[in-house]
Design a protein around this motif. Structure first.
Motif, short mmCIF file in Angstrom:
data_model
loop_
_atom_site.label_atom_id
_atom_site.label_comp_id
_atom_site.label_asym_id
_atom_site.label_seq_id
_atom_site.Cartn_x
_atom_site.Cartn_y
_atom_site.Cartn_z
N THR A 20 0.86 -1.17 0.00
CA THR A 20 0.00 0.00 0.00
C THR A 20 0.90 1.22 0.00
N MET A 21 0.77 2.04 -1.03
CA MET A 21 1.63 3.21 -1.18
C MET A 21 1.17 4.33 -0.25
N THR A 22 2.14 5.11 0.24
CA THR A 22 1.82 6.23 1.12
C THR A 22 1.67 7.51 0.31
N TYR A 23 0.78 8.38 0.78
CA TYR A 23 0.55 9.64 0.09
C TYR A 23 1.43 10.72 0.70
N SER A 24 2.19 11.42 -0.14
CA SER A 24 3.03 12.52 0.29
C SER A 24 2.27 13.82 0.04
N LYS A 25 1.92 14.52 1.12
CA LYS A 25 1.19 15.78 0.97
C LYS A 25 2.06 16.86 0.35
N VAL B 172 3.75 7.52 -3.07
CA VAL B 172 5.18 7.22 -3.17
C VAL B 172 5.44 5.75 -2.81
N LEU B 173 6.32 5.13 -3.59
CA LEU B 173 6.75 3.75 -3.36
C LEU B 173 8.26 3.77 -3.13
#
Length: 146
Positions: free
Chosen positions: A94-99, A105-106
């Motif tokens: 599960t990729m994280t969201y960069s605000k 982002v992977l």
């Protein structure tokens, strides 16, 4: 002198055309105009690298369109040793969201045990709730670990 002016003018024209960004698009039916190639994704990036110690690094990102309804993006990463045919790494992340970057982002690392040529297959999957909206198959990348 005239030839130099023509050459300079052509160089400036080519430079201007190369600066423009082209987005993937497909042409629909007559009269429907041009629409984005992907329904939810504006752009994506993926990179695969192996250092001399066998540390495999998979980096990537996915930027959504402003009208996107996606609330979750996952990446299916599969690394295959093409020399032996074994699959040392196969994982859904599960990729994280960069605000700050406004994109998913992977960043994944894995220590390879066997030497040889390795192939990375990567698929981005965009979800709204539990509904799969879009699946993007990234072109395969090959790297050698010697």
């Amino acid at each position: 002198m005239r030839r130099r002016i023509i050459v300079f003018t052509l160089m400036v024209a080519f430079a201007i055309f190369n600066v423009l960004t082209a987005y993937s698009a497909e042409r629909g039916d007559a009269g429907s105009g041009i629409k984005p190639l992907y329904a939810e994704t504006a752009s994506y990036y993926a990179n695969f690298d192996i250092d001399s110690n066998g540390n495999a690094e998979v980096k990537g990102n996915l930027k959504l369109l402003g009208t996107s309804t996606v609330d979750k993006v996952s990446a299916v990463v599969k690394i295959t040793n093409t020399t032996t045919g074994k699959v040392p790494y196969n994982k859904t992340i599960t990729m994280t969201y960069s605000k700050t970057q406004k994109k998913y982002v992977l960043d994944e690392n894995y220590r390879l045990q066997e030497k040889g040529t390795h192939r990375m297959n990567l698929t981005y999957k965009c979800y709204a709730g539990s509904t799969l909206l879009e699946s993007i198959q990234v072109p395969t990348q090959l790297k050698a670990y010697a």
